[in-house]
Design an enzyme around this catalytic site. Structure first.
Site, mmCIF file in Angstrom:
data_model
loop_
_atom_site.group_PDB
_atom_site.id
_atom_site.type_symbol
_atom_site.label_atom_id
_atom_site.label_comp_id
_atom_site.label_asym_id
_atom_site.label_seq_id
_atom_site.Cartn_x
_atom_site.Cartn_y
_atom_site.Cartn_z
ATOM 1 N N HIS A 61 0.773 5.562 0.656
ATOM 2 C CA HIS A 61 0.083 6.679 1.277
ATOM 3 C C HIS A 61 0.372 7.919 0.434
ATOM 4 O O HIS A 61 1.528 8.184 0.093
ATOM 5 C CB HIS A 61 0.607 6.930 2.702
ATOM 6 C CG HIS A 61 0.479 5.749 3.598
ATOM 7 N ND1 HIS A 61 -0.611 5.555 4.411
ATOM 8 C CD2 HIS A 61 1.318 4.698 3.820
ATOM 9 C CE1 HIS A 61 -0.440 4.444 5.091
ATOM 10 N NE2 HIS A 61 0.720 3.900 4.758
ATOM 11 N N HIS A 69 0.844 -1.191 0.000
ATOM 12 C CA HIS A 69 0.000 0.000 0.000
ATOM 13 C C HIS A 69 0.884 1.247 0.000
ATOM 14 O O HIS A 69 2.014 1.228 0.462
ATOM 15 C CB HIS A 69 -0.962 0.016 1.195
ATOM 16 C CG HIS A 69 -0.314 0.017 2.533
ATOM 17 N ND1 HIS A 69 0.278 -1.109 3.087
ATOM 18 C CD2 HIS A 69 -0.157 1.010 3.445
ATOM 19 C CE1 HIS A 69 0.758 -0.798 4.286
ATOM 20 N NE2 HIS A 69 0.518 0.476 4.514
#
Length: 109
Positions: free
Chosen positions: A101, A99
């Site tokens: 950000h 992931h």
């Protein structure tokens, strides 16, 4: 925290999210517990443990993931003037699912 929050909670639908952008392979959404005034998370829908765990067969997902990140980051820079794009590895990575950000502003206290 679960080993893979994104598969177990977000992609399963157990934890609802405020979607920013979605394709067949990628989901971008506002962080469920933001650390920044603007905090967007971008994930592949397929489980990939981390950036260093990507296999050659997943290169098309990585390209799509980076394209979504590029588009969202561009929009954030246009609106706010700057942003950070961050991924974590090893012990810095709380959820063992790749992931990224996209954040703006100073971390919340």
């Amino acid at each position: 925290m679960s080993e893979d929050f994104y598969c177990e909670e977000v992609l399963s639908g157990k934890t609802p999210v405020n979607k920013v952008f979605e394709t067949s392979d990628v989901l971008a959404f506002h962080h469920t517990r933001p650390f920044y005034p603007l905090h967007i998370v971008v994930i592949p829908k397929k489980h990939i443990a981390s950036l260093i765990a990507i296999e050659d067969a997943d290169s098309h997902i990585l390209i799509e993931l980076l394209d979504v990140i590029r588009q969202i980051a561009s929009n954030v820079v246009s609106e706010y003037g700057a942003c950070r794009v961050i991924t974590n590895l090893g012990n810095y990575q709380d959820s063992k699912h790749l992931h990224w950000h996209i954040v703006f502003g100073s971390p919340k206290e």
